[in-house]
Design a protein around this motif. Sequence first.
Motif, PDB file in Angstrom:
ATOM      1  N   PRO A  80     -52.998  77.155  25.053  1.00 12.78           N
ATOM      2  CA  PRO A  80     -52.021  76.908  23.777  1.00 12.78           C
ATOM      3  C   PRO A  80     -50.920  75.781  24.355  1.00 12.78           C
ATOM      4  O   PRO A  80     -51.040  75.310  25.267  1.00 12.78           O
ATOM      5  N   SER A  81     -50.644  75.352  22.955  1.00 14.00           N
ATOM      6  CA  SER A  81     -49.407  74.195  23.052  1.00 14.00           C
ATOM      7  C   SER A  81     -47.987  74.886  22.750  1.00 14.00           C
ATOM      8  O   SER A  81     -47.138  74.319  23.007  1.00 14.00           O
ATOM      9  N   GLU A 116     -40.527  64.659  25.514  1.00 14.26           N
ATOM     10  CA  GLU A 116     -41.688  65.269  26.411  1.00 14.26           C
ATOM     11  C   GLU A 116     -42.182  66.306  25.421  1.00 14.26           C
ATOM     12  O   GLU A 116     -41.188  66.807  24.768  1.00 14.26           O
ATOM     13  N   SER A 117     -43.578  66.829  25.705  1.00 16.03           N
ATOM     14  CA  SER A 117     -43.970  67.840  24.643  1.00 16.03           C
ATOM     15  C   SER A 117     -43.658  69.223  25.211  1.00 16.03           C
ATOM     16  O   SER A 117     -43.477  70.159  24.335  1.00 16.03           O
ATOM     17  N   SER A 118     -43.215  69.606  26.558  1.00 20.14           N
ATOM     18  CA  SER A 118     -42.756  70.541  27.189  1.00 20.14           C
ATOM     19  C   SER A 118     -41.359  70.834  26.677  1.00 20.14           C
ATOM     20  O   SER A 118     -40.658  69.999  26.949  1.00 20.14           O
ATOM     21  N   ARG A 119     -41.157  71.783  25.880  1.00 15.38           N
ATOM     22  CA  ARG A 119     -39.741  72.221  25.432  1.00 15.38           C
ATOM     23  C   ARG A 119     -39.620  73.659  25.617  1.00 15.38           C
ATOM     24  O   ARG A 119     -40.249  74.477  25.461  1.00 15.38           O
ATOM     25  N   MET A 120     -38.258  74.067  25.711  1.00 11.34           N
ATOM     26  CA  MET A 120     -37.808  75.434  25.384  1.00 11.34           C
ATOM     27  C   MET A 120     -36.674  75.719  24.307  1.00 11.34           C
ATOM     28  O   MET A 120     -35.796  74.857  24.352  1.00 11.34           O
ATOM     29  N   GLY A 121     -36.995  76.606  23.427  1.00 15.29           N
ATOM     30  CA  GLY A 121     -35.948  76.898  22.316  1.00 15.29           C
ATOM     31  C   GLY A 121     -35.629  78.503  22.097  1.00 15.29           C
ATOM     32  O   GLY A 121     -36.422  79.232  22.882  1.00 15.29           O
ATOM     33  N   LEU A 122     -34.704  78.506  21.723  1.00 16.16           N
ATOM     34  CA  LEU A 122     -33.924  80.077  21.738  1.00 16.16           C
ATOM     35  C   LEU A 122     -33.323  80.177  20.530  1.00 16.16           C
ATOM     36  O   LEU A 122     -32.755  79.434  19.708  1.00 16.16           O
ATOM     37  N   ASP A 155     -47.665  72.235  29.886  1.00 18.24           N
ATOM     38  CA  ASP A 155     -47.445  71.296  28.754  1.00 18.24           C
ATOM     39  C   ASP A 155     -47.123  72.047  27.292  1.00 18.24           C
ATOM     40  O   ASP A 155     -47.775  71.995  26.339  1.00 18.24           O
ATOM     41  N   LEU A 156     -46.186  73.187  27.595  1.00 14.12           N
ATOM     42  CA  LEU A 156     -46.007  74.070  26.333  1.00 14.12           C
ATOM     43  C   LEU A 156     -44.829  73.977  25.787  1.00 14.12           C
ATOM     44  O   LEU A 156     -43.462  73.396  26.472  1.00 14.12           O
TER      45      LEU A 156
END
Length: 237
Positions: free
Chosen positions: A129-130, A23-29, A158-159
């Motif tokens: 924004p994407s 999926e295009s929505s993701r979270m990174g750290l 969708d970020l």
Amino acid sequence: MLKQDLIEKNPIRHLKGESDAKESSRMGLVMARPGVGKTALLVQIALDSLMNDKQVVHVSVGQSLDKTKLWYDDMFKDIADGCKLENAGEIHDSIMKNRMIITFNESKFSLAKLEERLHDLVQQNVITPSCMVVDGFDFAQTDRKVLEEMRELAKTMDLQIWFSAVCTDGNECQCASGVPAPCKGMEDLFNTVVLLQPVPQSDCIDLKVLKGSAAVSKCGKLLKLDTRTFMIREDCK
């Protein structure tokens, strides 16, 4: 080098893991001790999206607009000079039109205020924004519920959202086998977690991938940060 060649060869593409994402929505750290390169890495992630003609919101908590803009100008110049990018000035002016910087004083930041400002910008067609990078977010003063709501925000808009976080325990940050404080116990909310670790007697900083897909984990063996420029490198010894 042409812009398209730079896009295809940019090593940051390994870290973002977009090609194998479901999926295009993701979270990174991105985690590290202070001064090790968190902001530089976030800006390189944002620049990769801008080079791909995507729109980016940079949320800067505790840093001024001018200082944040300078990060982008300096990192883009280093990239353009390093690869001898053709028409660098035109490309810079073109892609920066797709970047919006939102600043907050540390005491004034809240998810509600961020959502309000984002929705105002989107509803006025100022930006859609994407990718959003959030620098200066205080994980030590944040409970899990706020991160869960950020995850919902990523899905709704969708970020792809990338955060920086300062390790609160220096020893744990240097020797971590898992996600160190203050983000311990929140790793399930992120698709990718990267720990930046200085290497003694080396001109590189390790990108230790604590969580990510197989493709993202592989990049931890391929990519390093240059200790002088904080640029991503593939050939660091």
